[in-house]
Design a protein around this motif. Structure first.
Motif, PDB file in Angstrom:
ATOM      1  N   ARG A 284      41.744   3.905 -43.139  1.00 21.42           N
ATOM      2  CA  ARG A 284      42.311   3.666 -44.474  1.00 21.42           C
ATOM      3  C   ARG A 284      41.233   3.382 -45.514  1.00 21.42           C
ATOM      4  NH1 ARG A 284      44.747   3.866 -47.354  1.00 21.42           N
ATOM      5  NH2 ARG A 284      46.430   2.460 -47.899  1.00 21.42           N
ATOM      6  N   GLU A 382      50.517  -5.352 -37.940  1.00 18.08           N
ATOM      7  CA  GLU A 382      50.784  -3.973 -37.545  1.00 18.08           C
ATOM      8  C   GLU A 382      50.042  -3.040 -38.493  1.00 18.08           C
ATOM      9  OE1 GLU A 382      52.168  -3.347 -34.815  1.00 18.08           O
ATOM     10  OE2 GLU A 382      53.050  -5.320 -34.397  1.00 18.08           O
ATOM     11  N   GLU A 383      50.011  -1.750 -38.166  1.00 21.99           N
ATOM     12  CA  GLU A 383      49.290  -0.805 -39.005  1.00 21.99           C
ATOM     13  C   GLU A 383      49.829  -0.781 -40.425  1.00 21.99           C
ATOM     14  OE1 GLU A 383      49.112   3.009 -37.149  1.00 21.99           O
ATOM     15  OE2 GLU A 383      47.703   2.339 -35.591  1.00 21.99           O
ATOM     16  N   ALA A 384      51.122  -0.992 -40.592  1.00 16.20           N
ATOM     17  CA  ALA A 384      51.709  -1.019 -41.939  1.00 16.20           C
ATOM     18  C   ALA A 384      51.130  -2.170 -42.758  1.00 16.20           C
ATOM     19  CB  ALA A 384      53.224  -1.144 -41.853  1.00 16.20           C
ATOM     20  N   ASP A 385      50.814  -3.288 -42.092  1.00 17.62           N
ATOM     21  CA  ASP A 385      50.186  -4.404 -42.803  1.00 17.62           C
ATOM     22  C   ASP A 385      48.778  -4.032 -43.258  1.00 17.62           C
ATOM     23  OD1 ASP A 385      52.351  -6.321 -42.381  1.00 17.62           O
ATOM     24  OD2 ASP A 385      51.714  -6.316 -40.280  1.00 17.62           O
ATOM     25  N   ASP A 387      47.848  -1.027 -44.014  1.00 22.96           N
ATOM     26  CA  ASP A 387      48.062  -0.145 -45.164  1.00 22.96           C
ATOM     27  C   ASP A 387      48.275  -0.956 -46.438  1.00 22.96           C
ATOM     28  OD1 ASP A 387      47.901   2.059 -43.480  1.00 22.96           O
ATOM     29  OD2 ASP A 387      50.077   2.194 -43.220  1.00 22.96           O
ATOM     30  N   THR A 388      49.047  -2.029 -46.321  1.00 19.52           N
ATOM     31  CA  THR A 388      49.321  -2.888 -47.478  1.00 19.52           C
ATOM     32  C   THR A 388      48.038  -3.525 -48.001  1.00 19.52           C
ATOM     33  OG1 THR A 388      51.562  -3.372 -46.701  1.00 19.52           O
ATOM     34  CG2 THR A 388      50.591  -4.928 -48.246  1.00 19.52           C
TER      35      THR A 388
END
Length: 398
Positions: A284, A382-385, A387-388
Motif C-alpha cells: 500500500r 486486518e488488511e482493511a485497517d 488500507d485505512t
C-alpha cells in the motif's frame, strides 16, 4: 471480548483471548501469587523457545537490563549504547554508576553499526564494560560484525531485544535470545510488545554465573544456602539469609507468569500475523515512494516485527511537518509514534554527557530521527485497517 471500536487509536496494543484470561484466573486460585512454580515454568518455556541456556524472569524490560548491567559490574566503567533507543537502555546503566557513552547509528535503520561502534570504543579512556545493541523495531542489528568489533576492543555485547522476540540473529541462525554473539539479552513483555505479561521482562544468557547474578539482583541481592554465605556457622539455619549486593525487588508474579506462558504458545501466530500486515503495508505504501519508505531489515529472514516504521522525507523540512501529519492522523482516529528521540537530546542525559551530547556528533541519528514515524501494527488488525491507515497518511501528506 471483542477488540475496542477505536482499534487504530494506538500504534500498538496487546492481544488477549479467553485462554489467556483463564490462565490468569487459574493462577489466582493458587496458594502462591508470587515466586511460585509458574515463574520457573515460564522461564523454562521461554529458554526453550529462544534456545537459551538460562532465562531469568523479572518485572520489566528495564529491570532485565539493570540485572544484566549489575552482573557485568558496570559501576565506574563505560557502557556504550546507540543514540536511538528508549531511555531504559541508558538509564539502567547510569543508575548503577556506569558511565554512558553514546554511539551514532545507521540513518536508514537506526541501528548501531560496526563503524560507529568502533569509533566510539576507540575514543574511550578505558575498555567498556559492555556494548548494548538495540534491535530497533524487531529486525536484528549486525550481531556478528558488532561482536567482532567488541572483541577487538576488549568488551562484550548485550542485546536489548525488547523489540525483537521472534526474530533470528542471522539469516540461518538461532533465535534472538540464544545469545550466540552476546553475553546476555533483555526482553520486555509490556502490552505494546509481541507477547505480554502486563508488565514483565526476561534475561537470557549462556553464562550460568551471569544468570545467577541476575537472579540475585532480582531479589534484593539476597543469598541463601546452599550458596556461599559469610557466616558459615549459620548456613544450615532455616531463617538465615545475607545481602551480598545493593539491589531491588524485580520479581515477576505467578499470575503474570501464567499469562506469559499462555501468550508464549501464540508467539508464532503473532509473529506471522505481524509479518503479513507489514507485507500489506509495503504494497500500500509503494505508490508513496520515495517520499515514504518503510524501514528495511538488514537481511531477509524470520523477523518478529514490533514496529511498522517508516521514513518520511517530508519531515526533513522540520518538526512541524511531522507534528502536522501525526495530528491529521489522530483526527482520523489513527495513532502513531516516534521511536525514538535521541538519547543525547534528553535533558538529564545531555547534562551527563556534557560536550559529547552535541547533535553534530550524531549525523546518522539526526537523519533517522528527523524522518521516522511508527504506524499501527498488532495482531488484531486486518488488511482493511492497513488500507485505512495508508489512505489517511497519503491524505495527511497531501
Amino acid at each position: 471480548m471483542s477488540p475496542p471500536a477505536n482499534l487504530l487509536a494506538e500504534y500498538a496494543r496487546h492481544t488477549l483471548d479467553d485462554s489467556d484470561r483463564a490462565a490468569v484466573a487459574e493462577a489466582l486460585l493458587d496458594e502462591r501469587l508470587t515466586t511460585g512454580p509458574r515463574v520457573g515454568a515460564f522461564e523454562a518455556a521461554f529458554a526453550t523457545r529462544v534456545g537459551a541456556a538460562h532465562a531469568v524472569a523479572c518485572n520489566s524490560g528495564t529491570a532485565a537490563l539493570e540485572m544484566i548491567y549489575a552482573a557485568l559490574e558496570v559501576p565506574g566503567r563505560p557502557v556504550v549504547v546507540p543514540a536511538i533507543t528508549f531511555l531504559a537502555t541508558a538509564s539502567a546503566a547510569l543508575r548503577l554508576g556506569g558511565r554512558l557513552a553514546v554511539a551514532d547509528v545507521d540513518p536508514a535503520r537506526g541501528h548501531l553499526t560496526p563503524d560507529t561502534l568502533a569509533a566510539t570504543l576507540a575514543a574511550l579512556p578505558q575498555p567498556a564494560a559492555a556494548v548494548t545493541v538495540v534491535h530497533l523495531g524487531g529486525p536484528p542489528a549486525d550481531l556478528p560484525a558488532l561482536a567482532e568489533v567488541a572483541r577487538r576492543h576488549g568488551t562484550v555485547l548485550v542485546e536489548d531485544a525488547c523489540h525483537a522476540l521472534g526474530s533470528v540473529e542471522t539469516p540461518d541462525g538461532a533465535p534472538v535470545g540464544a545469545c550466540t554473539f552476546s553475553r546476555a539479552a533483555a526482553f520486555s513483555f509490556h502490552p505494546a510488545k509481541t507477547i505480554t505479561t502486563g508488565e514483565g521482562g526476561m534475561v537470557t544468557s549462556p553464562d550460568p554465573a551471569l544468570a545467577e547474578a541476575a537472579r540475585r539482583h532480582r531479589n534484593h541481592g539476597m543469598v541463601r544456602a546452599p550458596a556461599p554465605l559469610r557466616a558459615d556457622s549459620l548456613a544450615t539455619a532455616p531463617w538465615y539469609y545475607e545481602m551480598h549486593s545493593l539491589a531491588g525487588n524485580f520479581r515477576l508474579t505467578d499470575f503474570q507468569a501464567a499469562l506469559g506462558l499462555s501468550q508464549l504458545t501464540k508467539l508464532d501466530t503473532f509473529v506471522e500475523k505481524r509479518r503479513r500486515l507489514r507485507d500489506h503495508y509495503l504494497q500500500r505504501l509503494a505508490p508513496l515512494s520515495p517520499r515514504v519508505k518503510p524501514l528495511e531489515p538488514l537481511f531477509e529472514g524470520t523477523i518478529g516485527w514490533h514496529l511498522m516504521g517508516v521514513r518520511v522525507e517530508d519531515f526533513a523540512a522540520g518538526p512541524e511537518a511531522r507534528a502536522a501529519t501525526m495530528t491529521a492522523l489522530k483526527a482520523r482516529g489513527i495513532g502513531s509514534q516516534v521511536h525514538y528521540i535521541p538519547l543525547y537530546r534528553q535533558p538529564h542525559l545531555a547534562d551527563t554527557l556534557g560536550p559529547a551530547a552535541d547533535p553534530a556528533r550524531f549525523p546518522g541519528a539526526e537523519a533517522y530521527y528527523a524522518r521516522c514515524l511508527s504506524l499501527p501494527l498488532f495482531p488484531d488488525l486486518e488488511e482493511a485497517d492497513v488500507d485505512t491507515v495508508c489512505a489517511a497518511l497519503e491524505a495527511a501528506l497531501g
